[in-house]
Motif scaffolding. Structure first.
Motif, mmCIF file in Angstrom:
data_model
loop_
_atom_site.group_PDB
_atom_site.id
_atom_site.type_symbol
_atom_site.label_atom_id
_atom_site.label_comp_id
_atom_site.label_asym_id
_atom_site.label_seq_id
_atom_site.Cartn_x
_atom_site.Cartn_y
_atom_site.Cartn_z
ATOM 1 N N ALA A 61 28.325 47.348 3.583
ATOM 2 C CA ALA A 61 29.003 48.350 2.764
ATOM 3 C C ALA A 61 28.102 48.837 1.624
ATOM 4 N N LEU A 62 27.431 47.926 0.936
ATOM 5 C CA LEU A 62 26.578 48.338 -0.181
ATOM 6 C C LEU A 62 25.359 49.125 0.310
ATOM 7 N N ALA A 63 24.760 48.671 1.406
ATOM 8 C CA ALA A 63 23.618 49.414 1.950
ATOM 9 C C ALA A 63 24.042 50.808 2.399
ATOM 10 N N ALA A 64 25.204 50.897 3.042
ATOM 11 C CA ALA A 64 25.691 52.209 3.464
ATOM 12 C C ALA A 64 25.989 53.097 2.264
ATOM 13 N N ALA A 65 26.547 52.519 1.193
ATOM 14 C CA ALA A 65 26.871 53.319 0.013
ATOM 15 C C ALA A 65 25.606 53.882 -0.636
ATOM 16 N N VAL A 66 24.578 53.052 -0.786
ATOM 17 C CA VAL A 66 23.328 53.526 -1.388
ATOM 18 C C VAL A 66 22.659 54.564 -0.494
ATOM 19 N N TYR A 67 22.655 54.312 0.812
ATOM 20 C CA TYR A 67 22.002 55.252 1.725
ATOM 21 C C TYR A 67 22.721 56.598 1.741
ATOM 22 N N VAL A 68 24.045 56.571 1.865
ATOM 23 C CA VAL A 68 24.797 57.828 1.959
ATOM 24 C C VAL A 68 24.686 58.624 0.665
ATOM 25 N N SER A 69 24.737 57.955 -0.485
ATOM 26 C CA SER A 69 24.746 58.678 -1.757
ATOM 27 C C SER A 69 23.367 59.170 -2.185
ATOM 28 N N GLN A 70 22.291 58.491 -1.735
ATOM 29 C CA GLN A 70 20.970 58.811 -2.273
ATOM 30 C C GLN A 70 19.949 59.239 -1.237
ATOM 31 N N SER A 87 20.288 64.318 -13.444
ATOM 32 C CA SER A 87 19.130 64.548 -14.307
ATOM 33 C C SER A 87 18.217 63.322 -14.334
ATOM 34 N N LEU A 88 18.806 62.110 -14.320
ATOM 35 C CA LEU A 88 17.985 60.897 -14.301
ATOM 36 C C LEU A 88 17.227 60.779 -12.979
ATOM 37 N N ILE A 89 17.901 61.095 -11.891
ATOM 38 C CA ILE A 89 17.255 61.018 -10.582
ATOM 39 C C ILE A 89 16.130 62.043 -10.485
ATOM 40 N N SER A 90 16.374 63.250 -10.984
ATOM 41 C CA SER A 90 15.341 64.285 -10.956
ATOM 42 C C SER A 90 14.147 63.899 -11.826
ATOM 43 N N ALA A 91 14.427 63.280 -12.964
ATOM 44 C CA ALA A 91 13.336 62.833 -13.834
ATOM 45 C C ALA A 91 12.502 61.758 -13.156
ATOM 46 N N SER A 92 13.162 60.840 -12.469
ATOM 47 C CA SER A 92 12.432 59.795 -11.763
ATOM 48 C C SER A 92 11.557 60.378 -10.659
ATOM 49 N N ARG A 93 12.095 61.338 -9.911
ATOM 50 C CA ARG A 93 11.298 61.970 -8.855
ATOM 51 C C ARG A 93 10.150 62.768 -9.441
ATOM 52 N N ALA A 94 10.376 63.401 -10.598
ATOM 53 C CA ALA A 94 9.315 64.183 -11.234
ATOM 54 C C ALA A 94 8.176 63.303 -11.712
ATOM 55 N N LEU A 95 8.469 62.051 -12.040
ATOM 56 C CA LEU A 95 7.431 61.120 -12.477
ATOM 57 C C LEU A 95 6.684 60.492 -11.308
ATOM 58 N N GLY A 96 7.028 60.856 -10.095
ATOM 59 C CA GLY A 96 6.289 60.394 -8.926
ATOM 60 C C GLY A 96 6.961 59.317 -8.116
#
Length: 301
Positions: free
Chosen positions: A17-26, A181-190
């Motif tokens: 359930a937790l793996a599916a939740a992280v995968y589906v949401s992110q 915004s936090l996710i976008s910032a993390s992706r922007a940092l590489g």
């Protein structure tokens, strides 16, 4: 018996359930999200009596007939997942870019299906060569382990099936609530999507993830029909996964019609119900306290 059934159900349901939740949401593409999320949420609409009926009359006999293959397949599945992920990581970047989004899940499914097929095809010959064609008899004669058709493994799968939608829904909402915004910032940092999910989203959503697990625990503890039909209701205090058990809720359901009013059995059954209520209250309170602590700890997110 209640703790044993709950333990096996959580061992089966929490990782999935937790793996599916992280995968589906992110990580999952939009088309895959639109398939997985409604399907898992619709699982909550299946009546528990139907799940218990299928577990007792369909799953248990098939698991008994293919016990060695089920054990080998369950043990080999994590290895298949690691191999599939390793192949995906060492594949050339150009090839990975040409594969549509969600292709990694297809590779994972193919690897898992291959392991299951190999377990089904090979275990018959292995059982004949090593265990005289009867793995259950070998367990009993050599190790003294008795296999009951309705046992903890069957209960864990059936009860885990009922718990997965509860954990997944709350955990997926918690992961999706992390600010973009936090996710976008993390992706922007590489950071990669996987690094962002593991190092940012999971810590930020940890209060919701913990609450999801605790609610799943409460759901498993209070379940009656599944354990009543699939656990065998054997009053054994044994840690073996091949034996059944009798849970508190199943004991109430079985014994209350035959308990004379105001008798000792009648009072004990009410005491059992009170203990279930107290246990659920303690778990809910602990979940709230731990969730508050985690929210304070990760307030910076």
């Amino acid at each position: 018996g209640t703790l044993k059934a709950t333990l096996y159900a959580l061992l089966f349901s929490v990782p999935l359930a937790l793996a599916a939740a992280v995968y589906v949401s992110q990580l999952a593409p939009a088309w895959l999200q639109s398939i997985i999320k409604p399907t898992l949420e619709m699982m909550a609409a299946v009546p528990s009596v139907v799940v218990g009926f299928l577990a007792a009359l369909w799953l248990a006999p098939r698991l008994e007939a293919a016990l060695l293959g089920a054990i080998v397949g369950a043990a080999a599945l994590p290895l298949a997942v690691l191999v599939a992920l390793a192949v995906w990581r060492i594949a050339p970047a150009g090839l990975r870019r040409r594969i549509p989004a969600g292709g990694e899940l297809v590779m994972l499914a193919i690897s898992a299906a291959g392991v299951v097929a190999a377990a089904v095809l090979l275990t018959g010959a292995v059982e004949s060569a090593l265990f005289g064609g009867d793995f259950q008899r070998f367990l009993f004669t050599e190790w003294g382990i008795r296999y009951d058709q309705r046992n903890s493994i069957v209960v864990g799968i059936a009860l885990g099936f009922a718990v997965i939608p509860v954990i997944f829904t709350i955990a997926e909402d918690a992961c999706s609530a992390v600010p973009r915004s936090l996710i976008s910032a993390s992706r922007a940092l590489g950071a990669t999507r996987w690094q962002t999910a593991v190092r940012l989203v999971v810590p930020a959503a940890s209060p919701g993830l913990f609450a999801a697990v605790m609610l799943g625990l409460g759901r498993a503890v209070g379940e009656t029909m599944i354990v009543l039909m699939a656990a065998g209701n054997t009053p054994l205090l044994d840690g073996s996964p091949f034996n059944g058990m009798r849970t508190m809720s199943a004991a109430i359901a079985v014994e209350i019609p035959e308990a004379p009013v105001a008798s000792t059995l009648f009072r004990v059954l009410f005491l059992t119900g009170t203990l279930l209520f107290v246990f659920t209250l303690v778990v809910t309170t602990a979940a709230d306290l731990v969730g508050s602590y985690l929210r304070k700890r990760y307030a910076r997110f």
